[in-house]
Design a protein around this motif. Structure first.
Motif, PDB file in Angstrom:
ATOM      1  N   GLN A 317       0.854  -1.186   0.000  1.00  0.00           N
ATOM      2  CA  GLN A 317       0.000   0.000   0.000  1.00  0.00           C
ATOM      3  C   GLN A 317       0.889   1.234   0.000  1.00  0.00           C
ATOM      4  N   SER A 326      -4.325   6.121  -8.154  1.00  0.00           N
ATOM      5  CA  SER A 326      -4.662   4.772  -7.696  1.00  0.00           C
ATOM      6  C   SER A 326      -3.788   3.698  -8.336  1.00  0.00           C
ATOM      7  N   LEU A 365      -5.456   2.034  -0.324  1.00  0.00           N
ATOM      8  CA  LEU A 365      -5.979   0.677  -0.331  1.00  0.00           C
ATOM      9  C   LEU A 365      -4.856  -0.338  -0.514  1.00  0.00           C
TER      10      LEU A 365
END
Length: 541
Positions: A317, A326, A365
């Motif tokens: 992460q 992302s 995430l």
């Protein structure tokens, strides 16, 4: 004079021309940063440094105490520098500050010329240090060991040099040698006068000592020698030879485009032994990783025949930031949860739930990386039956994808790792430049965990055969070390085993308390000394 439309167009065109010329000047000519910094300029650079570390460093977010210590050390640094300071000394202070992060991926570079260094090459031998010249020969054959610099014990200098080395690589011989050679940086940190000469105290480690006064060197001395000495030709034209195959790889990204290298390693997989030198390997291509998985899998046993291979190799992460998208980890082979299949998602979810991170809101995430043993990456079953071996030479400069190669190879019984421990540099970096000094800084912006939920970043991979990578490795000595290590690995033996024949073969007997007898311990110590002698032989040109 009347100022009409044509004049307005001409003035506008002139302004546009001036802007174009100015832009061309800035593009064609590099920016020259200052060689000395005022207190306000240092303060401005340090403010930028602190802000960037706060926003983008994964290790600062992982442990708040590290970042708090950096902030606490900045204020006295600015206070001490009441006048101007050379940029290179400011660079040393930045290195010392960021060493607190214990970030293996931290890279700090300065645009200015390096400061004076020791005029000798340092080489550790047990608890002593040799002082060598440019040809790797002692500067005084009768007194080869250096004991003092400028009248202070070498241990004091080494203690000071440790301030500039991050914890993940503080045992690295190459890092220790580099910073112990930074004479003027260490002098200033210890409060010693900066002189154009240095006094070296040399000894024979007995009762004879001398002193030499030498001029300081402008650049660190490196012996111009090859990494492997006494090496034979790797392969003959027919592709067969009794000598092992040797290949050195420095750019993993070019692996699949180097047809000669690929063909050489493919032929080498049919040989008894192949040695790949990855000491300075960089790049993000995973082709070599999959080559090793295909050609050097673990021998098939009842256990691994009944158990499916692990589908994922690691989770990662990145530091949450408006500067990161992302897909920040995708160049490193990490993909999001929804791109995995059902069974991979089970592994993904199970591992991610076991990892407990303080301040989890500072990270994005979870992402996962597939193992080269996953179903999507089929390997050639014919290679399971072969007895070919692979040796990988690794070190602290084995980073990024090279780290993954070392980490995965550690789990393979037919692969031997040689060299120094890697640094654990597995994350993606974020870089910036300090405005006044021009110092470029790269920090790790992501963390990596194994499938047991343990942190991999900054841990590194230990070699099976420890060897200083700054030394020239003797080819025949290296082969002897690998052969000895493989023999030890193939010997399945425990002291509590009822197999007395195996114990007798190794010369180990047990007493009534199930522990080795004195004679047995002596035997085991002799085996250890044999490995040490082989290591010394491998470093003898």
């Amino acid at each position: 004079m009347r100022f009409g439309f044509p004049q307005i167009v001409n003035v506008f065109g002139l302004c546009l021309l001036i802007s174009t010329l100015q832009l061309a000047r800035l593009t064609l000519y590099s920016v020259e940063y200052k060689t000395r910094l005022t207190q306000s300029e240092m303060h401005q650079d340090l403010d930028v440094l602190i802000n960037e570390v706060r926003l983008h460093s994964a290790f600062a977010a992982l442990d708040e105490q590290r970042f708090a210590k950096i902030e606490a050390d900045v204020e006295p640094l600015v206070y001490r520098a009441t006048n101007s300071l050379e940029s290179q000394y400011f660079y040393a202070e930045v290195v010392k500050l960021l060493a607190t992060l214990e970030d293996p991926g931290a890279i700090i570079t300065s645009p200015n010329k390096p400061l004076p260094v020791l005029p000798v090459i340092l080489k550790p031998v047990a608890d002593s240090w040799l002082a060598l010249d440019g040809n790797a020969v002692p500067i005084d054959p009768d007194h080869p060991f250096i004991t003092h610099i400028d009248g202070l014990p070498l241990s004091r200098w080494e203690q000071t040099s440790q301030k500039f080395i991050s914890n993940p690589v503080n045992k690295s011989v190459s890092e220790r040698v580099h910073w112990l050679s930074q004479l003027n940086i260490l002098r200033r940190d210890m409060g010693l006068p900066l002189k154009s000469q240095v006094t070296l105290s040399l000894s024979d480690n007995l009762d004879s000592n001398i002193q030499l006064v030498l001029p300081v060197a402008k650049h660190q001395v490196h012996p111009p020698r090859e990494l492997i000495s006494g090496k034979m030709n790797s392969l003959s034209d027919s592709g067969t030879t009794s000598q092992p195959v040797y290949a050195s790889i420095e750019l993993l990204s070019n692996y699949d485009r180097d047809s000669e290298l690929v063909a050489k390693l493919e032929r080498g997989a049919q040989q008894a032994l192949t040695i790949i030198d990855l000491r300075n390997a960089v790049g993000d291509s995973d082709e070599l990783l999959h080559f090793i998985a295909r050609h050097y899998p673990n021998p098939e046993t009842t256990n691994n025949r009944n158990n499916a291979p692990q589908r994922l190799m690691a989770l990662g992460q990145y530091r949450r930031s408006i500067d990161f998208k992302s897909d920040f980890l995708r160049p490193l082979g990490f993909i999001p949860f929804d791109e995995f299949n059902f069974f991979e998602q089970l592994e993904f979810r199970q591992t991610s739930q076991t990892i407990d991170i303080d301040k989890a809101e500072r990270f994005g995430l979870w992402y996962g990386r597939r193992s080269p043993l996953a179903a999507e990456f089929h390997y050639d079953e014919s290679y399971r039956a072969t007895s070919s071996r692979l040796g990988l030479i690794i070190g602290p400069e084995c980073r990024r994808e090279c780290e993954w190669v070392a980490y995965f190879a550690k789990s393979l019984s037919r692969v031997t790792l040689i060299g120094e421990k890697t640094s654990g540099d597995l994350g993606r970096r974020y870089g910036f430049t300090l405005p006044n000094s021009g110092i470029k800084v790269e920090l790790t912006a992501s963390l990596t965990y194994n499938m047991q939920g343990k942190l991999l970043s900054s841990v590194g991979t230990q070699p099976d055969i420890p060897l200083p990578i700054t030394e020239v490795i003797n080819w025949q000595g290296l082969l002897s070390l690998i052969e000895s290590e493989q023999q030890d690995r193939e010997t399945v033996y425990t002291l509590n085993s009822p197999d007395t024949e195996a114990k007798q073969a190794l010369g180990v007997e047990q007493g009534s308390d199930k522990t080795p007898t004195t004679e047995s311990r002596v035997t085991l110590q002799q085996e250890s000394h044999t490995m040490t002698e082989l290591a010394v032989k491998a470093l003898t040109p």
